[in-house]
Enzyme design. Structure first.
Site, short mmCIF file in Angstrom:
data_model
loop_
_atom_site.label_atom_id
_atom_site.label_comp_id
_atom_site.label_asym_id
_atom_site.label_seq_id
_atom_site.Cartn_x
_atom_site.Cartn_y
_atom_site.Cartn_z
CG HIS A 87 -13.90 100.96 -60.59
ND1 HIS A 87 -12.89 100.21 -60.01
CD2 HIS A 87 -14.19 100.35 -61.76
CE1 HIS A 87 -12.60 99.18 -60.80
NE2 HIS A 87 -13.38 99.24 -61.88
CG ASP A 89 -13.33 99.99 -56.06
OD1 ASP A 89 -13.63 100.59 -57.11
OD2 ASP A 89 -13.93 98.96 -55.69
CD GLU A 154 -16.77 97.58 -60.85
OE1 GLU A 154 -17.52 96.94 -61.59
OE2 GLU A 154 -15.69 97.12 -60.44
CD GLU A 155 -12.89 95.63 -59.17
OE1 GLU A 155 -13.67 94.67 -59.30
OE2 GLU A 155 -12.12 96.02 -60.07
CG ASP A 181 -14.41 99.44 -65.20
OD1 ASP A 181 -13.20 99.11 -65.13
OD2 ASP A 181 -15.27 99.04 -64.40
CG HIS A 214 -9.96 63.07 -32.07
ND1 HIS A 214 -9.98 61.95 -32.88
CD2 HIS A 214 -8.70 63.14 -31.56
CE1 HIS A 214 -8.80 61.36 -32.86
NE2 HIS A 214 -7.99 62.08 -32.06
NE ARG A 330 -19.04 87.23 -63.13
CZ ARG A 330 -18.38 88.35 -62.84
NH1 ARG A 330 -18.83 89.51 -63.30
NH2 ARG A 330 -17.31 88.32 -62.10
CG HIS A 429 -10.43 91.14 -60.99
ND1 HIS A 429 -11.71 90.78 -60.61
CD2 HIS A 429 -10.50 92.44 -61.33
CE1 HIS A 429 -12.51 91.83 -60.77
NE2 HIS A 429 -11.80 92.85 -61.21
N1 BES Z 1 -13.95 96.40 -65.13
C1 BES Z 1 -14.50 95.21 -64.57
C2 BES Z 1 -15.60 94.61 -65.41
C3 BES Z 1 -15.14 94.22 -66.79
C4 BES Z 1 -14.09 93.33 -66.92
C5 BES Z 1 -15.75 94.73 -67.89
C6 BES Z 1 -13.65 92.98 -68.19
C7 BES Z 1 -15.32 94.37 -69.14
C8 BES Z 1 -14.26 93.50 -69.29
C9 BES Z 1 -15.03 95.54 -63.20
O1 BES Z 1 -14.12 96.29 -62.42
C10 BES Z 1 -15.26 94.29 -62.42
O2 BES Z 1 -14.33 93.57 -62.21
N2 BES Z 1 -16.46 94.10 -61.97
C11 BES Z 1 -16.77 93.06 -61.06
C12 BES Z 1 -18.11 93.45 -60.52
C13 BES Z 1 -18.61 92.73 -59.34
C14 BES Z 1 -17.67 92.70 -58.21
C15 BES Z 1 -19.95 93.29 -58.95
C16 BES Z 1 -16.80 91.73 -61.76
O3 BES Z 1 -17.16 91.66 -62.95
O4 BES Z 1 -16.44 90.74 -61.13
MN MN Z 2 -13.35 97.82 -63.46
MN MN Z 3 -12.62 94.82 -61.64
#
Ligand code: BES
Ligand code: MN
Ligand code: MN
Length: 456
Positions: A87, A89, A154-155, A181, A214, A330, A429
């Site tokens: 991805h 983004d 993706e994000e 990724d 207030h 999650r 992130h």
């Molecule tokens: N690359 C990450 C996911 C990831 C992080 C895989 C660390 C393995 C190890 C991906 O870009 C990501 O951050 N995904 C989001 C997805 C969500 C917004 C649907 C996530 O996991 O928060």
């Molecule tokens: Mn990623």
């Molecule tokens: Mn990510």
């Protein structure tokens, strides 16, 4: 092991790095409307690169959201076809004042390249492209058939690619997917990721009075939506991090004893993880389960922020009319996002305090996944990784989510090879995201050798 393509990659390393930096300068933050044009620019850059290195049919696939990038090269008669995914983004870059250098001005420091998106996922996408470029330049052809599909959402949940994959276009006919990724379990340790968590991302909105009031005149009579919201949130999990939504754990399938044993033999030091990666006084989580089990194989619930009310400097005496919280969960394999959301929503309505209205909204959802390891593609991957890194591959899961991986399996029947080159301390992130330069280099070589191995 030094194939002609690997040698080409080594000779062109500096240029490859420059081209990655150029992509990192484009602030393709998918969630911010003001960066929409930047997302397109990143997509166009990738399309142009794919054309330049000799891929065919390179094009953008348009949607309401950010475009997909597609290209193929299908002249390896009788050989398998790979669908290469990544991805372009990135996540927002705030808090800006914690970055040592501006997030979209890549800088090299101590063997790392720092920038937003360096590891997640532009560095890995460029590694894939540079592997293709090296193979093409050194041999005039690719060892197997290749389709490339990059997304720009993706994000933010990946709606465009999900719809595209669900429509099963002839364009995506392939034998397996290569997803870059994810990360290595530890520096220098070749790793394949074989499981991801899914998620539901939601907003909770609580409304009390018809307008802001207030707090002296109405405090004691008007409901405070922030307090109600906190009361709701406080009942979502207990002090042991156990989620209190009835039925939430019903579908959870625990990892097998073999998998748990393999995790126990991974080089993991909980105290170092607490200090260096997390940096908190203590870790939290369900008692009796290891950190790896808690983060890879258990569902969790988190609050990301609570917008609304008065948050400026100083003091304002107000009872806000509404309050909001961003809450996500999650999920682990065998849980379904739709069912998890339903259980959560009805529980929240049940526990909502008197005097306020609560709305529960779903922002995005994605399935967890487990990938099969008993296939020739995983085998080829471990061979290639051994050549490049000089070590046996470890199989891990990740707590993160890549929603499309489950869809590749469900809709296209593709097994995924999740071969990624990030590191646990890459700050994805977060401020000061980085990508290790050695991992960039060996990542390119790994993808080259992997594709050569599948084609041999
Ligand atoms: N690359 C990450 C996911 C990831 C992080 C895989 C660390 C393995 C190890 C991906 O870009 C990501 O951050 N995904 C989001 C997805 C969500 C917004 C649907 C996530 O996991 O928060
Ligand atoms: Mn990623
Ligand atoms: Mn990510």
């Amino acid at each position: 092991m030094s194939s002609a393509a690997v040698q080409y990659a080594r000779q062109n390393h500096t240029r490859f790095l420059d081209e990655l930096k150029a992509l990192l300068r484009i602030p393709s933050i998918s969630t911010l409307p003001e960066n929409k044009d930047d997302c397109r620019k990143a997509a166009e850059t990738l399309r142009n690169e794919l054309t330049r290195i000799g891929m065919e049919n390179a094009r953008l696939i348009e949607s309401e959201g950010h475009p997909l990038v597609y290209a193929d090269w299908l002249h390896a008669a009788g050989k398998p076809t790979v669908l290469i995914y990544g991805h372009y983004d990135v996540q927002p870059s705030d808090p800006l004042d914690e970055w040592l250098a501006p997030p979209f001005e890549p800088v090299e420091r101590d063997g790392n390249l720092y920038a937003r998106g360096a590891a997640d996922d532009k560095g890995q996408v460029v590694a894939q492209i540079k592997a293709l470029e090296s193979l093409m330049a050194a041999n005039g052809k690719l060892p197997i058939n290749v389709r490339v599909l990059f997304e720009g959402e993706e994000e933010v949940g990946g709606e465009t690619i999900a719809n595209y994959v669900a429509s099963k276009p002839a364009d995506l006919k392939a034998d397996f997917a290569l997803v870059s990724d994810t990360e290595l379990f530890a520096p220098g340790l070749p790793t394949l990721c074989v499981g991801l968590r899914g998620m539901i991302y939601t907003e909770l909105e609580v409304r009390g009075a018809k307008t802001d009031l207030h707090s002296g005149m109405y405090g004691g009579a008007a409901p405070n939506p922030f307090v109600s919201l906190c009361q709701i949130i406080a009942r979502l999990k207990d002090e042991n991090e156990h989620i209190l939504i009835p039925g939430f754990y019903d579908d959870v399938v625990p990892p097998s004893p073999e998998e748990l044993a393999a995790w126990r033999s991974l080089p993991f030091d909980e105290e170092e993880y607490r200090k260096k990666e997390v940096g908190s006084r203590q870790l939290v989580g369900e008692p009796g389960l290891s950190v790896l089990e808690r983060t890879w194989a258990r569902p969790t619930l988190d609050v990301h922020g609570m917008p609304g009310g008065f948050t400026g400097a100083g003091a304002k005496t107000v009872i806000p009319a509404k309050a909001m919280a961003k809450v996500s969960m999650r999920l682990v394999p065998n849980m379904t996002p739709a069912r998890a959301f339903e259980l959560y929503q009805s529980y929240v309505q049940k526990i909502a305090p008197a005097g306020v209205d609560v709305e529960v909204r779903l922002i995005h959802a994605g399935d967890a996944c487990i990938v099969a390891v008993n296939n020739r593609y995983i085998q080829a991957a471990t061979h290639a990784l051994h050549e490049v890194w000089g070590k046996d591959t470890v199989f891990i899961r990740s707590g993160g989510s890549i929603p499309i991986v489950g869809d590749f399996d469900r809709h296209l029947g593709l097994p995924s090879v999740m071969m990624g080159f990030g590191l646990p301390d890459d700050n994805i992130h977060a401020p000061n995201e980085k990508f290790n330069l050695k991992n960039f280099e060996l990542g390119i070589e790994s993808v080259i050798r992997f594709l050569e191995e599948v084609g041999s």
